[in-house]
Motif scaffolding. Structure first.
Motif, PDB file in Angstrom:
ATOM      1  N   ARG A  60       0.841  -1.191   0.000  1.00  6.48           N
ATOM      2  CA  ARG A  60       0.000   0.000   0.000  1.00  6.48           C
ATOM      3  C   ARG A  60       0.879   1.244   0.000  1.00  6.48           C
ATOM      4  NH1 ARG A  60      -2.642  -2.087   5.313  1.00  6.48           N
ATOM      5  NH2 ARG A  60      -0.499  -2.764   5.418  1.00  6.48           N
TER       6      ARG A  60
ATOM      7  N   GLU B  25       6.682  -3.088   3.298  1.00  5.01           N
ATOM      8  CA  GLU B  25       5.972  -1.882   3.743  1.00  5.01           C
ATOM      9  C   GLU B  25       6.725  -1.207   4.879  1.00  5.01           C
ATOM     10  OE1 GLU B  25       1.886  -3.047   4.395  1.00  5.01           O
ATOM     11  OE2 GLU B  25       1.431  -2.616   2.289  1.00  5.01           O
TER      12      GLU B  25
ATOM     13  N   GLN C  54      -0.590   0.695  11.055  1.00  2.87           N
ATOM     14  CA  GLN C  54      -1.588  -0.152  10.395  1.00  2.87           C
ATOM     15  C   GLN C  54      -2.915  -0.113  11.130  1.00  2.87           C
ATOM     16  OE1 GLN C  54       0.304  -3.981   9.903  1.00  2.87           O
ATOM     17  NE2 GLN C  54      -0.131  -3.826   7.732  1.00  2.87           N
TER      18      GLN C  54
ATOM     19  N   ILE D 225      -4.715   3.080  10.378  1.00  2.61           N
ATOM     20  CA  ILE D 225      -5.275   3.148   9.036  1.00  2.61           C
ATOM     21  C   ILE D 225      -6.640   2.458   8.990  1.00  2.61           C
ATOM     22  CG2 ILE D 225      -4.936   2.336   6.659  1.00  2.61           C
ATOM     23  CD1 ILE D 225      -1.980   2.937   6.982  1.00  2.61           C
ATOM     24  N   TYR D 226      -6.788   1.447   9.833  1.00  2.00           N
ATOM     25  CA  TYR D 226      -8.062   0.736   9.870  1.00  2.00           C
ATOM     26  C   TYR D 226      -9.037   1.345  10.876  1.00  2.00           C
ATOM     27  CZ  TYR D 226      -6.276  -2.937   6.837  1.00  2.00           C
ATOM     28  OH  TYR D 226      -5.787  -3.621   5.767  1.00  2.00           O
TER      29      TYR D 226
ATOM     30  N   THR E 236     -12.982   4.202   6.698  1.00  2.69           N
ATOM     31  CA  THR E 236     -11.701   4.377   7.387  1.00  2.69           C
ATOM     32  C   THR E 236     -10.615   4.701   6.362  1.00  2.69           C
ATOM     33  OG1 THR E 236     -11.260   2.018   7.293  1.00  2.69           O
ATOM     34  CG2 THR E 236     -12.328   2.835   9.289  1.00  2.69           C
TER      35      THR E 236
ATOM     36  N   ILE F  99      -8.114   3.266   5.276  1.00  2.00           N
ATOM     37  CA  ILE F  99      -7.662   2.225   4.356  1.00  2.00           C
ATOM     38  C   ILE F  99      -8.364   2.351   2.998  1.00  2.00           C
ATOM     39  CG2 ILE F  99      -9.306   0.469   5.223  1.00  2.00           C
ATOM     40  CD1 ILE F  99      -5.717  -0.197   4.013  1.00  2.00           C
ATOM     41  N   GLU F 100      -9.647   2.793   3.017  1.00  2.00           N
ATOM     42  CA  GLU F 100     -10.388   2.998   1.766  1.00  2.00           C
ATOM     43  C   GLU F 100      -9.651   3.996   0.869  1.00  2.00           C
ATOM     44  OE1 GLU F 100     -13.364   2.014   0.281  1.00  2.00           O
ATOM     45  OE2 GLU F 100     -13.023   0.367   1.712  1.00  2.00           O
TER      46      GLU F 100
ATOM     47  N   VAL G  67      -6.501   5.016   1.168  1.00  3.16           N
ATOM     48  CA  VAL G  67      -5.140   4.547   0.855  1.00  3.16           C
ATOM     49  C   VAL G  67      -5.190   3.581  -0.324  1.00  3.16           C
ATOM     50  CG1 VAL G  67      -3.238   3.132   1.724  1.00  3.16           C
ATOM     51  CG2 VAL G  67      -4.191   4.941   3.154  1.00  3.16           C
ATOM     52  N   ARG G  68      -6.156   2.664  -0.289  1.00  4.98           N
ATOM     53  CA  ARG G  68      -6.306   1.698  -1.401  1.00  4.98           C
ATOM     54  C   ARG G  68      -6.587   2.430  -2.709  1.00  4.98           C
ATOM     55  NH1 ARG G  68      -9.544  -2.288   1.750  1.00  4.98           N
ATOM     56  NH2 ARG G  68      -7.972  -3.727   2.532  1.00  4.98           N
TER      57      ARG G  68
END
Ligand SMILES: Nc1ncnc2c1ncn2[C@@H]1O[C@H](COP(=O)(O)OP(=O)(O)OP(=O)(O)O)[C@@H](O)[C@H]1O
Ligand SMILES: [Mg+2]
Lengths: 118, 307
Positions: free
Chosen positions: A17, A85, B11, B14-15, B97, B99-100, B102-103
């Motif tokens: 990512r 990562e 991490q 991010i979530y 969140t 992560i959406e 970032v993806r």
């Protein structure tokens, strides 16, 4: 060329990512031998390799390789992705062979990182 | 900076964090009936690189500096934004969140995303910078720079006054421990960064130490020790081990000569190029070995020669 343009050329898909898409890439190294990579790779380069283990990530870290492209749809383990990562090394998968990818990048004007790497 | 716990925390964040917690709420927008010339003024005044297009409170498109450049090169600055905007919109909901986002950044290669509520009204905008800032704030870190390689470390040696200063780093390397291969060199490289060793010298030192570390892992019976001694003028990397030793040093130094078992090649090693690589990165290299006693490798790099 930017990382974005390279990834378009190789039809790559990001496996990590947060990708620095606009980073400049000046050289390509293509090898499955990590000592070769350590000998030839330069900063601002991408590494094309068929090897998908943690040593590829360590090698990229030591030699300041900017990004890694795994050829022929090789799937790295979760641990490999986690380390990539953590070390800020973007990893991509491409469905094509080493030969095909080298040809595409060479035709697009990319230079190989050569023997006088250091 | 202990990287592993913090990375885990990043991490989690991010979530956990929602887009609405990190987005900018004051969005500079344009309407479809404005001209490209209006867009140019807005981008210049606000120092931004794109803007959502809003009509009657609803988000209808997005327009960026690339669209502006295209219009500029065709001399069409009077064209309406309606004719030039992108209408296939990629948005992110304020409740999702990080992560959406970032993806979507990663997959689509876009730099900013309009944020909408459940009624598809524009409520904000989120960029990679917003996410970085929020994560760093949440981690209580100083916001030094957006990208890691822009961080300029000061030189530790300049802060220390003595007649002669050196810093010694030591790492124990276990034989056949392939899973951890590279860990010591990675720690060493980070330490050199903290000390303020310049990038090119760091890179050379890391290549030497990684090759040497892998040699201890692959070729020794009981592992060995990797030690690094750094002073402002000199960087010395040493490995010592207790056997099996090298019967013929000239052969070992020959490009392509390797006694590594075949399966090592599958890990990417055993090309017989390690010592050659080290020599190329080194300003001085010494390899001494006594069969059945052990091997000592010493590499010296003079930072001044490479900066
Ligand atoms: N610490 C050591 N103890 C015993 N033998 C060693 C040691 N280091 C190197 N050698 C010997 O020297 C040879 C050449 O080493 P070198 O690092 O150049 O290549 P390699 O390790 O075989 O392959 P590569 O480094 O390319 O992955 C090795 O195959 C091994 O026989
Ligand atoms: Mg070796």
């Amino acid at each position: 060329m930017t990382l974005r343009e390279i990834i378009q050329l190789v039809e790559g898909a990001p496996l990590t990512r947060v990708i620095p898409w606009d980073m400049d890439i000046n050289y390509v190294t293509a090898s499955d031998l990590m000592s070769d990579v350590l000998a030839f790779a330069k900063p601002h380069s991408v590494l094309l390799t068929g090897l998908a283990n943690v040593h590829v990530i360590s090698t990229a870290e030591m030699a300041d390789v900017a990004a890694i492209i795994l050829i022929r749809g090789k799937q790295p383990s979760d641990e490999v992705i986690r380390q990539a990562e953590e070390k800020g090394k973007p990893v991509f998968g491409s469905p094509h062979s080493m030969f095909e990818l080298c040809a595409r990048l060479h035709n697009a004007g990319m230079q190989g990182a050569d023997v006088n790497a250091l | 900076m202990p990287p592993i716990p913090e990375f885990g925390r990043v991490q989690e964040l991010i979530y956990e964090l929602q887009i609405k917690q990190v987005m900018s709420r004051e969005v500079a927008t344009v309407t479809p009936d404005q001209s490209i010339s209006d867009l140019k003024n807005l981008l210049r005044v606000k120092r931004i690189s794109g803007a959502p297009v809003v009509e009657n409170g609803k988000l209808v498109g997005i327009i960026s500096v690339e669209d502006l450049i295209r219009a500029l090169s065709k001399g069409e600055m009077a064209a309406s934004i309606r004719d030039r905007m992108t209408t296939s919109l990629i948005t992110v909901n304020e409740e999702s969140t990080l992560i959406e986002a970032v993806r979507k950044f990663a997959q689509l290669g876009v730099g900013r995303l309009p944020v909408v509520n459940d009624r598809h009204e524009l409520v904000g905008i989120v960029t990679g910078g917003d996410i970085n800032r929020a994560l760093l704030e949440a981690l209580g870190l100083r916001y030094e720079a957006e990208e890691k390689h822009h961080i300029v470390h000061k030189n530790l040696f300049e802060e220390i006054s003595s007649d002669e200063t050196s810093i010694r780093l030591k790492y124990a390397i276990a034989s056949k421990d392939f899973g951890n291969g590279g860990k010591a060199s990675s720690r060493m490289k980070r330490a050199l960064e903290t000390i303020g060793v310049p990038p090119e010298v760091r890179r050379r030192a890391a290549i030497v130490s990684y090759e040497a570390e892998m040699n201890l892992i692959i070729h020794t019976t009981r592992g060995g020790e990797l030690s690094v001694c750094v002073s402002p003028e000199r960087l010395q990397i040493c490995t010592t081990d207790a056997g099996p030793g090298i019967p013929d040093i000239d052969k070992a130094l020959r490009p392509g000569w390797s006694t590594a078992p075949h399966w090592i090649c599958e890990l990417g090693f055993g090309a017989g190029m390690g010592l050659v690589n080290m020599k190329r990165c080194a300003d001085e290299m010494k390899l001494e070995s006594t069969p059945d006693v052990g091997t000592r490798l010493e590499v010296v790099i003079y930072p001044q020669l490479h900066t």
